[in-house]
Design a protein around this motif. Sequence first.
Motif, PDB file in Angstrom:
ATOM      1  N   ASN A 371      64.543  39.538  -9.836  1.00  0.00           N
ATOM      2  CA  ASN A 371      63.524  40.272 -10.581  1.00  0.00           C
ATOM      3  C   ASN A 371      63.454  39.774 -12.023  1.00  0.00           C
ATOM      4  OD1 ASN A 371      61.731  42.151 -11.591  1.00  0.00           O
ATOM      5  ND2 ASN A 371      63.191  43.849 -11.587  1.00  0.00           N
ATOM      6  N   VAL A 373      61.809  41.000 -14.443  1.00  0.00           N
ATOM      7  CA  VAL A 373      61.749  42.076 -15.431  1.00  0.00           C
ATOM      8  C   VAL A 373      62.881  43.083 -15.226  1.00  0.00           C
ATOM      9  CG1 VAL A 373      59.300  41.858 -15.907  1.00  0.00           C
ATOM     10  CG2 VAL A 373      60.025  43.285 -14.009  1.00  0.00           C
ATOM     11  N   ASN A 377      67.985  41.581 -17.574  1.00  0.00           N
ATOM     12  CA  ASN A 377      67.276  40.507 -18.273  1.00  0.00           C
ATOM     13  C   ASN A 377      66.818  40.960 -19.655  1.00  0.00           C
ATOM     14  OD1 ASN A 377      67.651  39.149 -15.916  1.00  0.00           O
ATOM     15  ND2 ASN A 377      65.497  38.840 -15.435  1.00  0.00           N
ATOM     16  N   ALA A 378      66.305  42.198 -19.726  1.00  0.00           N
ATOM     17  CA  ALA A 378      65.857  42.728 -21.012  1.00  0.00           C
ATOM     18  C   ALA A 378      67.015  42.857 -21.993  1.00  0.00           C
ATOM     19  CB  ALA A 378      65.182  44.088 -20.801  1.00  0.00           C
ATOM     20  N   TRP A 381      67.929  39.501 -23.274  1.00  0.00           N
ATOM     21  CA  TRP A 381      66.913  39.088 -24.246  1.00  0.00           C
ATOM     22  C   TRP A 381      67.137  39.775 -25.595  1.00  0.00           C
ATOM     23  CZ3 TRP A 381      63.120  42.185 -26.559  1.00  0.00           C
ATOM     24  CH2 TRP A 381      62.130  41.488 -27.272  1.00  0.00           C
ATOM     25  N   THR A 388      67.346  35.350 -17.786  1.00  0.00           N
ATOM     26  CA  THR A 388      67.601  35.280 -16.357  1.00  0.00           C
ATOM     27  C   THR A 388      69.085  35.166 -16.041  1.00  0.00           C
ATOM     28  OG1 THR A 388      67.134  34.059 -14.324  1.00  0.00           O
ATOM     29  CG2 THR A 388      67.272  32.786 -16.349  1.00  0.00           C
ATOM     30  N   THR A 408      57.972  38.771 -10.907  1.00  0.00           N
ATOM     31  CA  THR A 408      57.953  40.216 -11.152  1.00  0.00           C
ATOM     32  C   THR A 408      57.528  40.913  -9.862  1.00  0.00           C
ATOM     33  OG1 THR A 408      55.627  40.370 -11.796  1.00  0.00           O
ATOM     34  CG2 THR A 408      57.200  39.740 -13.513  1.00  0.00           C
ATOM     35  N   ALA A 453      59.028  51.386 -21.316  1.00  0.00           N
ATOM     36  CA  ALA A 453      58.514  50.402 -20.348  1.00  0.00           C
ATOM     37  C   ALA A 453      57.347  50.985 -19.560  1.00  0.00           C
ATOM     38  CB  ALA A 453      59.622  49.967 -19.396  1.00  0.00           C
ATOM     39  N   HIS A 455      56.809  50.161 -16.451  1.00  0.00           N
ATOM     40  CA  HIS A 455      57.159  50.010 -15.039  1.00  0.00           C
ATOM     41  C   HIS A 455      58.525  50.643 -14.825  1.00  0.00           C
ATOM     42  CE1 HIS A 455      60.356  46.890 -15.333  1.00  0.00           C
ATOM     43  NE2 HIS A 455      59.758  46.631 -16.477  1.00  0.00           N
TER      44      HIS A 455
END
Length: 486
Positions: A371, A373, A377-378, A381, A388, A408, A453, A455
């Motif tokens: 995934n 997103v 991963n966030a 970041w 990733t 995604t 978010a 999602h």
Amino acid sequence: MANSRAARWIYLRLSQLGLLVSRDDVLWCYHYLLGREPESESDLLSKIHYRSFRALAQSFTDSPEYLQGRTVSREDVLWCYEHILGRAPESEIVLLSKMHYRSFRALAQSFTDSPEYLQGRTVSREDVLWCYEHVLARAPESESVLLSKMHYRSFRALAQSFTDSPEYLQGRTVSREDVLWCYEHILGRAPESEEAVTSFMSTRDFRSLVSFFLESVEFAGRHPSSSDSPADVWKSSIPPDVFREALFQPLNPQSLTKQDRDYVNLHFERLWHAMNALADLSPSGGRLIDFSARSHFSDAMGKLLPDVEQTGVNGVNYELDDYAHLYGESSFDICLNMEVLEHLIFDPAHMVWSMNRMLKTGGLLFLSTPNAVAMTNALHWMNGDSPTLWNQVIPGKPYYERHNRDWTPSEVVRLLEENGFTVLNVYTRDFYSSSHELLPQHSRDISYLQSHARHTYFGDTICVLASKQESLTGPVRNTWLYADQD
């Protein structure tokens, strides 16, 4: 009458699967995307035909009313001054001069691009007091100690100096406020009783307390990606030790190499989840085509699901070969595709179309892929790291051995729907140890990201269940994925 009953059954089933939007979904889009009420009840109800919330929301964001935008409000400008620059505007005239922006996004970007924001500032006395109160849960030793912390240029650096301190790392018994914070920000509710709060105050440190809440059954139910058990999605529940034994005792012991064992150990939870899915999808057996064929998983399937007739796709090019010619058209009940999509280079639609051709109408596809997103991963970041989990270069291996594109959930759904599938369910899960280790350490970041978010697909792996709806004469290659070569 029969048609009416069938229609009602289909409606209820789609509603259960989350494939029909609700009245509240439509109201949400009017309030948060257009900033107004619907013209009438009939206008509201006319939007309920959309099969997914994504499609509903896109109909709003593609509308002329949304695209034309509107001038931002005085409250929008005040918010940016307070939350981005941390101060009040110089004057009413300066405030009003910012109201020419046509969208809040453009307004906010003008603040984050400003020299004042980019240059940063020395932290304030209040920032230091906040860290003492919320990180160490005590007052500073003295005014001089407090002032000595004010040399940091950013609040993030200040806060990290506290969380890296021996006092914080050694831990302490948590306070009542710590427990209340966890109830509010992790479970989203008040505690059941004062006794429940007191029972958590024996925990030695805040980090352990947060980990307990994140690992709770209640949090797993609220946060779809946090559960590792297949039981909340699939009725079947093959015991993990039974599955492990089937994996590590293959029909041909010589076929299980050290590389295979390492792979199984790394991906065990995901493989176990997939086996439970297949047990649910093939209660009476049937023919299965496996695009992710690995001998150890195939052997385990042969032991645990003996009524399933397996065919493994091996030694072919997923993006070029004519699978239907090789294995038969409209001849399989189930297709399994695990961790293949992310390795493809130039024509993923060809593979999806090929799977569609080989499945019978109504045949099922179970697909999984990393995934893009994911919450992990966030968090990577936010720390300045590559987002990733799977970005390693593999020396001496072909280019298709590594991940070439992470996807995604919405992209996977779109790719499948464009190539003849109906998506019945899409969800995410955290299967990997790196996710389990990273998530409990960043509870406050997670709380912020979840609340902002657009999602809820935060797990490290996407899982999709789809059925073949129609046969296509060729793959559909749209410009959202394929570059225009003209």
